[in-house]
Design an enzyme around this catalytic site. Structure first.
Site, PDB file in Angstrom:
ATOM      1  N   LYS A  41      -9.828   1.325  -1.593  1.00  0.00           N
ATOM      2  CA  LYS A  41      -9.979   0.794  -0.236  1.00  0.00           C
ATOM      3  C   LYS A  41     -11.350   1.153   0.324  1.00  0.00           C
ATOM      4  O   LYS A  41     -11.730   2.323   0.388  1.00  0.00           O
ATOM      5  CB  LYS A  41      -8.862   1.364   0.635  1.00  0.00           C
ATOM      6  CG  LYS A  41      -8.780   0.814   2.039  1.00  0.00           C
ATOM      7  CD  LYS A  41      -7.533   1.379   2.727  1.00  0.00           C
ATOM      8  CE  LYS A  41      -7.310   0.830   4.109  1.00  0.00           C
ATOM      9  NZ  LYS A  41      -6.060   1.359   4.712  1.00  0.00           N
ATOM     10  N   CYS A  97      -4.983  -3.291   2.997  1.00  0.00           N
ATOM     11  CA  CYS A  97      -4.709  -3.145   4.423  1.00  0.00           C
ATOM     12  C   CYS A  97      -5.876  -3.567   5.314  1.00  0.00           C
ATOM     13  O   CYS A  97      -6.205  -4.732   5.410  1.00  0.00           O
ATOM     14  CB  CYS A  97      -4.249  -1.714   4.704  1.00  0.00           C
ATOM     15  SG  CYS A  97      -3.415  -1.492   6.299  1.00  0.00           S
ATOM     16  N   GLU A 151       0.846  -1.196   0.000  1.00  0.00           N
ATOM     17  CA  GLU A 151       0.000   0.000   0.000  1.00  0.00           C
ATOM     18  C   GLU A 151       0.886   1.252   0.000  1.00  0.00           C
ATOM     19  O   GLU A 151       1.974   1.255   0.579  1.00  0.00           O
ATOM     20  CB  GLU A 151      -0.858  -0.044   1.265  1.00  0.00           C
ATOM     21  CG  GLU A 151      -1.737   1.147   1.541  1.00  0.00           C
ATOM     22  CD  GLU A 151      -2.418   1.036   2.907  1.00  0.00           C
ATOM     23  OE1 GLU A 151      -3.443   1.703   3.093  1.00  0.00           O
ATOM     24  OE2 GLU A 151      -1.919   0.283   3.786  1.00  0.00           O
TER      25      GLU A 151
END
Length: 279
Positions: A111, A145, A41
């Site tokens: 995300k 993540c 990321e």
């Protein structure tokens, strides 16, 4: 097919330097016969950016200059890569993972679960449907993540046909123990390859713990990085193992039919709001 996972130690805000280093590591992965290479990321910007202006300065449209340079490298090396970067989506800022191949940008994922730390404090969560990308190296699903804490996203991707689910992350030491079991759980409960690409180093007092890894559909760790240094790990995978959802881990009549034994008629509560939000 061989997967390479690049565990980097980026310099905060050094966009050109970090991109240059990632391109060097892409060459190194190609020299080791990798066909799919995964970066963490925010691989080009670093993560602990402390203002909306800093995030905006590090963000760019997709497609954009960075994806073009990644695409040129992928074309030259005949491989695919996944990397996380900050996206400028009109006036909105996003934390995004992109999938790039020899023919250019394949797709991206914004995300959808946002944690209150680092650059994420200034980004908007994605709200697009989860998508699986068909490529020459397999069917690939993306997450970023904090998404790994939500099993629903990996299950949706697996049900949509993903062979490989990739989590590009900047996970700090406070989450260190999760790396011992969450990648294995996500892999084995969905019979997919789960790729966890973390970073190392320290930014503004936050330390990142590495432990990048590739886990197979039976929950076996095929490759595992250390905790303190930049590193390339590689693993050979067979995507057909992820396409057989009936597993026979023992002898005789013992079989686990992960798809056939599902009871979706009982799972409606998964999409209902919680009765109360615990503190």
């Amino acid at each position: 097919m061989r997967i390479g996972v690049v565990q980097t130690d980026p310099r905060l805000g050094d966009l050109e330097g970090n991109l240059g280093r990632c391109l060097e590591l892409l060459d190194e992965a190609a020299a080791r016969d990798c066909e799919l290479v995964v970066f963490p990321e925010c691989a080009f910007s670093g993560y602990m950016l402390d203002s909306v202006d800093a995030v905006r300065a590090a963000a760019e449209p997709i497609p954009g200059a960075t994806t073009q340079r990644l695409a040129a490298a992928c074309a030259r090396l005949s491989l695919h890569c996944v990397a996380g970067l900050l996206e400028l989506d009109g006036a909105r800022l996003r934390n995004t993972a992109v999938l790039v191949g020899p023919d250019g940008l394949v797709g991206g994922y914004r995300k959808s679960h946002i944690a209150c730390i680092g650059a994420d404090r200034f980004t908007m969560p994605g709200d697009d449907a989860y998508e699986v990308f068909e490529t020459a190296v397999g069917r690939i699903g993306l997450q970023v993540c904090y998404d790994w804490r939500f099993p629903e996203i990996t299950r949706v991707l697996a049900l949509a046909g993903a062979d490989i689910v990739i989590n590009s992350t900047n996970s700090p030491v406070a989450s260190r123990e999760l790396a011992d079991y969450l990648p294995r759980a996500r892999a084995v409960e969905n019979a997919v390859y789960f790729v966890f690409a973390n970073r190392v180093g320290n930014e503004r007092g936050v330390t990142f713990f590495g432990r990048s890894q590739v886990v197979d559909p039976l929950g076996r760790v095929l490759a595992l990085a250390g905790e303190e240094r930049e590193q390339l790990i590689v693993a050979d995978v067979d995507v057909e193992l992820a396409r057989e959802k009936t597993k026979e881990p023992g002898e005789g009549q013992y079989a686990v039919r992960l798809w056939a034994d599902r009871r979706p008629e009982l799972y409606g509560g998964l999409v209902e709001a919680a009765a109360a939000e615990p503190r």
